[in-house]
Scaffold this motif. Structure first.
Motif, PDB file in Angstrom:
ATOM      1  N   LYS A   1      43.515  16.341   3.873  1.00 43.32           N
ATOM      2  CA  LYS A   1      44.654  16.130   4.776  1.00 43.32           C
ATOM      3  C   LYS A   1      44.480  16.919   6.075  1.00 43.32           C
ATOM      4  N   VAL A   2      44.734  16.248   7.179  1.00 40.94           N
ATOM      5  CA  VAL A   2      44.691  16.869   8.499  1.00 40.94           C
ATOM      6  C   VAL A   2      46.039  16.667   9.176  1.00 40.94           C
ATOM      7  N   LEU A   3      46.572  17.726   9.753  1.00 43.21           N
ATOM      8  CA  LEU A   3      47.812  17.646  10.519  1.00 43.21           C
ATOM      9  C   LEU A   3      47.471  17.579  11.999  1.00 43.21           C
TER      10      LEU A   3
ATOM     11  N   LEU B   1      56.455  17.684   5.915  1.00 44.76           N
ATOM     12  CA  LEU B   1      54.995  17.665   6.033  1.00 44.76           C
ATOM     13  C   LEU B   1      54.342  17.952   4.691  1.00 44.76           C
ATOM     14  N   LYS B   2      54.814  18.974   4.003  1.00 47.90           N
ATOM     15  CA  LYS B   2      54.227  19.341   2.718  1.00 47.90           C
ATOM     16  C   LYS B   2      54.355  18.222   1.691  1.00 47.90           C
ATOM     17  N   ALA B   3      55.413  17.444   1.791  1.00 51.81           N
ATOM     18  CA  ALA B   3      55.598  16.330   0.856  1.00 51.81           C
ATOM     19  C   ALA B   3      54.468  15.314   0.991  1.00 51.81           C
ATOM     20  N   GLN B   4      53.852  15.261   2.175  1.00 50.04           N
ATOM     21  CA  GLN B   4      52.752  14.316   2.415  1.00 50.04           C
ATOM     22  C   GLN B   4      51.403  14.853   1.958  1.00 50.04           C
ATOM     23  N   PHE B   5      51.322  16.136   1.746  1.00 48.15           N
ATOM     24  CA  PHE B   5      50.039  16.735   1.390  1.00 48.15           C
ATOM     25  C   PHE B   5      49.563  16.325  -0.002  1.00 48.15           C
ATOM     26  N   THR B   6      50.501  15.885  -0.847  1.00 52.20           N
ATOM     27  CA  THR B   6      50.131  15.493  -2.211  1.00 52.20           C
ATOM     28  C   THR B   6      50.075  13.979  -2.371  1.00 52.20           C
TER      29      THR B   6
ATOM     30  N   ALA C   1      51.670  13.965  12.760  1.00 55.89           N
ATOM     31  CA  ALA C   1      51.043  12.941  11.933  1.00 55.89           C
ATOM     32  C   ALA C   1      50.192  13.650  10.886  1.00 55.89           C
ATOM     33  N   VAL C   2      50.196  13.123   9.671  1.00 55.36           N
ATOM     34  CA  VAL C   2      49.333  13.633   8.603  1.00 55.36           C
ATOM     35  C   VAL C   2      48.298  12.558   8.305  1.00 55.36           C
ATOM     36  N   LEU C   3      47.025  12.926   8.436  1.00 56.50           N
ATOM     37  CA  LEU C   3      45.926  11.997   8.214  1.00 56.50           C
ATOM     38  C   LEU C   3      45.303  12.257   6.844  1.00 56.50           C
ATOM     39  N   THR C   4      45.025  11.194   6.110  1.00 60.73           N
ATOM     40  CA  THR C   4      44.304  11.312   4.850  1.00 60.73           C
ATOM     41  C   THR C   4      42.839  11.002   5.114  1.00 60.73           C
TER      42      THR C   4
ATOM     43  N   ALA D   1      47.658  27.615   6.144  1.00 58.91           N
ATOM     44  CA  ALA D   1      49.000  27.440   5.603  1.00 58.91           C
ATOM     45  C   ALA D   1      50.002  27.195   6.730  1.00 58.91           C
ATOM     46  N   LEU D   2      51.074  26.511   6.394  1.00 57.13           N
ATOM     47  CA  LEU D   2      52.122  26.243   7.375  1.00 57.13           C
ATOM     48  C   LEU D   2      53.073  27.426   7.476  1.00 57.13           C
TER      49      LEU D   2
END
Length: 267
Positions: A76-78, A261-266, A130-133, A145-146
């Motif tokens: 994941k990239v922010l 944002l963290k919800a998208q990390f998983t 944006a969160v990139l996979t 870390a955020l």
């Protein structure tokens, strides 16, 4: 003001640090100020191994430079929402490459999915995330870390911004740079009618830089990390031109958006 994507993926009138009069630049348009973070210094990859350069085949720059980002999970990239204006297949995430033209170094991955913050507002420029996979996870690399404490955005703090963006001839092109940018406090940017008109909000933004100009993030740095005490405080978002007197940089603040944002990390 223009958003700070490599060739400016989107338009704001007098809002990204660097346009003295209302102007429009589209992705793919050639630019003459093809340097990096303005007034910064060369950065070692070991200082920020989680820093990501986002390149695009649609960039007019020979290196493909487009935006910056931060590795928050191996896959994941922010980055900034305003960077994601082209087909997903045109982007590549690059880690561990100090000079973008030197393709012998670093690791790369394509992008398999893009999530844009649902609160992203292209008019007011808020929630610019944006969160990139990644198609290929980048493993064995420290993650960043955020910052989840909104009080971390405080006047007098001195975070550091990293990127490969324009330097306006203050440094070599397409090369990893850094710059310490004092947090000026929300009142500074809220006191600028142009910034207020373009959506600056204390709850969503960080106002950081130098009121006397000369040093700033710039085009190509969008989405790049603003770091304080080893945590991701914000990401490069917009400003008026680059390094203009009286117009500091505007960063998207992480803490208010950290839960989403963290919800998208998983995912």
């Amino acid at each position: 003001m223009l958003k700070r994507a490599a060739a400016i993926a989107g338009v704001l009138v007098l809002t990204i640090s660097g346009v003295a009069t209302a102007a429009t630049h589209q992705p793919g348009q050639d630019r003459t100020d093809r340097s990096l973070i303005v007034g910064g210094t060369l950065a070692a990859l070991s200082e920020a191994p989680w820093a990501i350069a986002l390149t695009s085949t649609r960039s007019s720059d020979s290196s493909g430079r487009w935006c910056g980002g931060a590795l928050v999970r191996p896959n994941k990239v922010l980055t900034a929402a305003h960077c994601m204006t082209k087909p997903i297949g045109t982007y590549t995430a690059v880690q561990g490459r100090a000079e973008l033209l030197d393709t012998r170094g670093g690791r790369t991955s394509g992008i398999s999915n893009v999530w844009i913050h649902p609160g992203y507002d292209t008019k007011l420029n808020r929630n610019d995330f944006a969160v990139l996979t990644l198609s290929t996870p980048i493993t064995g690399v420290p993650l960043i870390a955020l910052e989840t404490n909104p009080k971390a955005d405080r006047k007098g703090a001195v975070p550091t911004v990293f990127g490969w963006g324009d330097t306006q001839n203050t440094g070599p092109s397409d090369t990893f740079h850094k710059l310490a940018v004092p947090d000026l406090g929300d009142a500074t940017c809220l006191g600028n009618p142009e910034y207020v008109g373009n959506g600056y909000a204390a709850a969503n933004n960080i106002c950081a830089g130098y009121l006397n100009g000369g040093r700033d993030a710039c085009q190509g740095d969008s989405g790049g990390p603003l770091v304080l005490n080893g945590r991701l405080l914000g990401t490069v978002s917009w400003g008026k031109g680059c390094a203009e007197k009286g117009y500091p940089g505007v960063y998207a603040e992480i803490a208010p958006a950290a839960k989403a944002l963290k919800a998208q990390f998983t995912q």
